[in-house]
Scaffold this motif. Structure first.
Motif, PDB file in Angstrom:
ATOM      1  N   GLU A   1      51.072   0.277  34.953  1.00 46.16           N
ATOM      2  CA  GLU A   1      51.853   0.174  33.724  1.00 46.16           C
ATOM      3  C   GLU A   1      51.580   1.309  32.736  1.00 46.16           C
ATOM      4  OE1 GLU A   1      55.012  -1.425  31.755  1.00 46.16           O
ATOM      5  OE2 GLU A   1      54.214  -1.944  33.724  1.00 46.16           O
ATOM      6  N   PRO A   2      50.314   1.695  32.488  1.00 44.68           N
ATOM      7  CA  PRO A   2      50.100   2.827  31.570  1.00 44.68           C
ATOM      8  C   PRO A   2      50.780   4.111  32.039  1.00 44.68           C
ATOM      9  CG  PRO A   2      48.063   1.604  31.872  1.00 44.68           C
ATOM     10  CD  PRO A   2      49.038   1.066  32.867  1.00 44.68           C
ATOM     11  N   LEU A   3      50.773   4.383  33.346  1.00 43.00           N
ATOM     12  CA  LEU A   3      51.442   5.573  33.852  1.00 43.00           C
ATOM     13  C   LEU A   3      52.954   5.452  33.720  1.00 43.00           C
ATOM     14  CD1 LEU A   3      49.380   6.450  37.051  1.00 43.00           C
ATOM     15  CD2 LEU A   3      49.531   7.756  34.934  1.00 43.00           C
ATOM     16  N   LEU A   4      53.498   4.267  33.967  1.00 41.41           N
ATOM     17  CA  LEU A   4      54.934   4.064  33.797  1.00 41.41           C
ATOM     18  C   LEU A   4      55.343   4.285  32.336  1.00 41.41           C
ATOM     19  CD1 LEU A   4      55.590   0.976  36.086  1.00 41.41           C
ATOM     20  CD2 LEU A   4      56.542   3.273  36.366  1.00 41.41           C
ATOM     21  N   ASN A   5      54.531   3.789  31.412  1.00 40.88           N
ATOM     22  CA  ASN A   5      54.832   3.983  29.989  1.00 40.88           C
ATOM     23  C   ASN A   5      54.777   5.459  29.613  1.00 40.88           C
ATOM     24  OD1 ASN A   5      55.263   1.267  29.532  1.00 40.88           O
ATOM     25  ND2 ASN A   5      53.154   0.880  28.876  1.00 40.88           N
ATOM     26  N   GLU A   6      53.814   6.178  30.174  1.00 42.54           N
ATOM     27  CA  GLU A   6      53.728   7.617  29.913  1.00 42.54           C
ATOM     28  C   GLU A   6      54.964   8.339  30.451  1.00 42.54           C
ATOM     29  OE1 GLU A   6      50.828  11.416  31.021  1.00 42.54           O
ATOM     30  OE2 GLU A   6      50.083   9.356  31.256  1.00 42.54           O
ATOM     31  N   ALA A   7      55.425   7.929  31.629  1.00 43.26           N
ATOM     32  CA  ALA A   7      56.630   8.526  32.205  1.00 43.26           C
ATOM     33  C   ALA A   7      57.853   8.200  31.348  1.00 43.26           C
ATOM     34  CB  ALA A   7      56.827   8.027  33.633  1.00 43.26           C
ATOM     35  N   ARG A   8      57.912   6.983  30.792  1.00 49.10           N
ATOM     36  CA  ARG A   8      59.036   6.610  29.920  1.00 49.10           C
ATOM     37  C   ARG A   8      59.053   7.458  28.653  1.00 49.10           C
ATOM     38  NH1 ARG A   8      57.196   0.677  31.396  1.00 49.10           N
ATOM     39  NH2 ARG A   8      58.649   0.211  33.104  1.00 49.10           N
ATOM     40  N   ARG A   9      57.880   7.662  28.051  1.00 46.43           N
ATOM     41  CA  ARG A   9      57.811   8.507  26.853  1.00 46.43           C
ATOM     42  C   ARG A   9      58.268   9.926  27.173  1.00 46.43           C
ATOM     43  NH1 ARG A   9      52.743   5.753  26.484  1.00 46.43           N
ATOM     44  NH2 ARG A   9      52.759   4.152  24.837  1.00 46.43           N
ATOM     45  N   ASP A  10      57.851  10.423  28.333  1.00 49.16           N
ATOM     46  CA  ASP A  10      58.245  11.762  28.746  1.00 49.16           C
ATOM     47  C   ASP A  10      59.757  11.839  28.944  1.00 49.16           C
ATOM     48  OD1 ASP A  10      57.790  14.440  29.575  1.00 49.16           O
ATOM     49  OD2 ASP A  10      57.881  13.818  31.665  1.00 49.16           O
TER      50      ASP A  10
END
Length: 228
Positions: free
Chosen positions: A150-159
């Motif tokens: 989930e933290p990586l998915l959120n980082e990808a969403r912000r990007d």
């Protein structure tokens, strides 16, 4: 009654026209973001395939090896929730040149495979070496992932949002207009678990294994109002 219907239709048409007039020019952009990190978990499919002249003998042999593998995994600290049987099969082995209507059965082949999650990558070599010593003779489907994506998915969403915004600003500048407020944000597909090359190699039973990195992606579509 007909007059009332006509009046209502005209009123709705005027309201729709007013709404259409209020809606100004818009810009729709799409952004794709990504994030990656070293994996902290390996997923492996391993097991045993045994052949014997009798069906029961083949299944007993495969079951015996599978039992030893499960016992060894438990002693290595692999939790029961991380081991799941993925295939249990028994099939006849036939001999013939294809001309016979029913080729002769010469043996039976039994297979027992499990999907295994190894949460401590430092123990991966020991786990594989142990199960091979216990009789595992099939190994495949080795992949790496992260236990909490989930933290990586959120980082990808912000990007993805940042890239969409940057693209919108570029288009607005080139067109000589100003970005207004965001009208709508739609998230596209998000995915992950795909490998990324990395220079880390681990020896697994004298076989080099590259853990690499695990990447996650996200897509977003943003609609902006435009101001002249």
């Amino acid at each position: 009654m007909q007059r009332i219907v006509i009046v209502l239709a005209l009123a709705l048409g005027l309201a729709g026209g007013a709404a259409a007039q209020e809606e100004g020019p818009r810009l729709t952009v799409r952004g794709e973001g990504e994030a990656s990190a070293p994996p902290d978990m390996a997923v492996i499919t391993l097991g045993v395939t045994e052949r014997a002249s009798e069906a029961a003998a083949a299944m007993d042999a495969a079951s015996g090896v599978a039992a030893r593998i499960l016992e060894r995994l438990e002693t290595l600290g692999v939790e029961a929730r991380d081991v799941q049987t993925s295939d249990l099969s028994l099939n006849p082995v036939r001999r013939g040149d294809g001309s016979e209507a029913e080729p002769e059965i010469v043996a039976y082949e039994a297979s027992n495979r499990v999907d295994l999650r190894v949460r401590d990558l430092g123990s991966l070599s020991d786990v594989l070496a142990a199960v091979l010593e216990d009789g595992a003779n099939t190994l495949g489907g080795l992949s790496f992932s992260v236990s909490d994506p989930e933290p990586l998915l959120n980082e990808a969403r912000r990007d993805a949002v940042a890239k969409a915004r940057s693209k919108a600003e570029l288009y607005a500048e080139a067109a000589g207009v100003t970005l207004g407020p965001i009208v709508r944000i739609d998230e596209g597909g998000s995915g992950g678990g795909f490998p990324r090359p990395m220079a880390e190699m681990r020896a697994v039973k004298d076989v080099p294994v590259a853990a690499g990195e695990t990447g996650y992606t996200a897509e977003v579509t943003i609609v902006y109002e435009l101001v002249d």
